[in-house]
Design an enzyme around this catalytic site. Structure first.
Site, PDB file in Angstrom:
ATOM      1  N   THR A 102       0.878  -1.174   0.000  1.00 54.23           N
ATOM      2  CA  THR A 102       0.000   0.000   0.000  1.00 54.23           C
ATOM      3  C   THR A 102       0.909   1.217   0.000  1.00 54.23           C
ATOM      4  O   THR A 102       1.640   1.465   0.957  1.00 54.23           O
ATOM      5  CB  THR A 102      -0.920   0.010   1.222  1.00 54.23           C
ATOM      6  OG1 THR A 102      -1.716  -1.175   1.220  1.00 54.23           O
ATOM      7  CG2 THR A 102      -1.837   1.230   1.192  1.00 54.23           C
ATOM      8  N   LYS A 177      -7.277   0.966  -2.754  1.00 56.83           N
ATOM      9  CA  LYS A 177      -6.855   0.495  -1.430  1.00 56.83           C
ATOM     10  C   LYS A 177      -7.019   1.592  -0.385  1.00 56.83           C
ATOM     11  O   LYS A 177      -7.382   1.323   0.766  1.00 56.83           O
ATOM     12  CB  LYS A 177      -5.400   0.018  -1.468  1.00 56.83           C
ATOM     13  CG  LYS A 177      -4.840  -0.445  -0.120  1.00 56.83           C
ATOM     14  CD  LYS A 177      -5.650  -1.588   0.493  1.00 56.83           C
ATOM     15  CE  LYS A 177      -5.166  -1.954   1.902  1.00 56.83           C
ATOM     16  NZ  LYS A 177      -3.831  -2.553   1.938  1.00 56.83           N
TER      17      LYS A 177
END
Length: 295
Positions: A102, A177
């Site tokens: 991420t 995300k």
């Protein structure tokens, strides 16, 4: 792109809580996996299970079909990909590059452009599902990049997750995300406050959890993390310090959009407080302990 065999030779960099289980699932599916860690002893269990260890990124990524990374921070991604002996410099033309970290949407776009210049094919593919999803191969994978590359990589993704969604061009996986992390951030506050309310009201929190997790209040965090909270289990499936990193990136992106997100802002303040109180190495469910300390 060069043709692919059913079983691929894969380099995997970043064998922490999530990466370790992802490597195991690739090995179980018959793929050959090369790994890089700074300390060989930390990779001992994976080596015993069939992974091949290398002492540098350059050696790890040479002559493989695909390179996968699962790192901690955007600066780690930048170093591993853009370093003088990093992935972009050391990979053979046609190699697939997949970053599961991420990270920053801007960085993802930049790396994909640099990869294309070098005849490499890069996707940003952050995941959700925590340590349990990584272990069980049930991750949700959010992908940004070219559609043709996504389809070529899909069989690999299906070794790791049960939901694979292509969201658009490079950087789109990271944006999806961040949406996931924004939803989790406010939900975690709700889960903790519900359990604390039950506890302070002299109810049995276990019974309250039993009542609410199957109803309208149900969520992944309530089902998977609330039991850990009540058991005083703060072991990391996902580190507080990494969640803080994600929330900071989300706030930066929201600022670019001129979009106020008060729930995200409050959750970020709470998790920043945990970081300040030396709780960064605990799992995100330790927010329950943090609440107990001041409520």
């Amino acid at each position: 792109m060069r043709g692919r065999n059913p079983y691929m030779n894969i380099a995997f960099i970043g064998t922490g809580v999530m990466g370790r289980s992802m490597v195991r699932n690739l090995l179980k599916e018959g793929h050959t996996v090369q790994i890089y860690t700074r300390t060989k002893t930390k990779a001992a269990s994976l080596i015993e299970e069939g992974a091949e260890w290398h002492d540098s990124v350059k050696q790890c990524v040479r002559k493989v079909d695909a390179v996968m990374t699962m790192l901690g921070y955007p600066e780690d991604v930048r170093d591993v990909y853009q370093g003088k002996q990093g992935i972009l410099q050391s990979s053979s033309k046609g190699t697939l590059l997949i970053d599961f970290t991420t990270s920053s949407p801007t960085l993802a776009t930049q790396l994909a452009e640099e990869a294309e210049d070098k005849k490499l094919h890069m996707l940003d593919a952050p995941v959700s599902g925590g340590d349990i999803g990584a272990q069980n191969g049930t991750l949700s994978i959010m992908v940004g990049g070219k559609a043709a590359t996504v389809e070529e990589v899909r069989p690999l993704f299906e070794c790791l997750g049960t939901q694979v969604v292509h969201h658009g061009p490079s950087g789109a996986g990271q944006l999806a995300k961040l949406s996931n992390q924004i939803a989790i951030a406010s939900n975690m506050m709700g889960v903790v406050e519900a359990l604390r309310f039950a506890e302070v009201s002299r109810l049995d929190p276990q019974k309250v959890l039993q009542s609410i997790q199957g109803g309208a209040a149900g969520s992944w965090s309530l089902t998977n993390l609330a039991p850990r909270m009540l058991a005083n289990d703060t072991a990391p499936g996902f580190y507080v310090e990494h969640f803080v990193k994600d929330l900071r990136i989300a706030l930066e992106e929201a600022k670019k959009l001129d979009l106020p997100l008060p729930g995200l802002q409050k959750a970020a303040e709470l998790y920043e407080g945990m970081l300040h109180d030396s709780m960064g190495q605990l799992g995100t469910q330790a927010l329950y302990v943090y609440y107990q300390n001041f409520s």
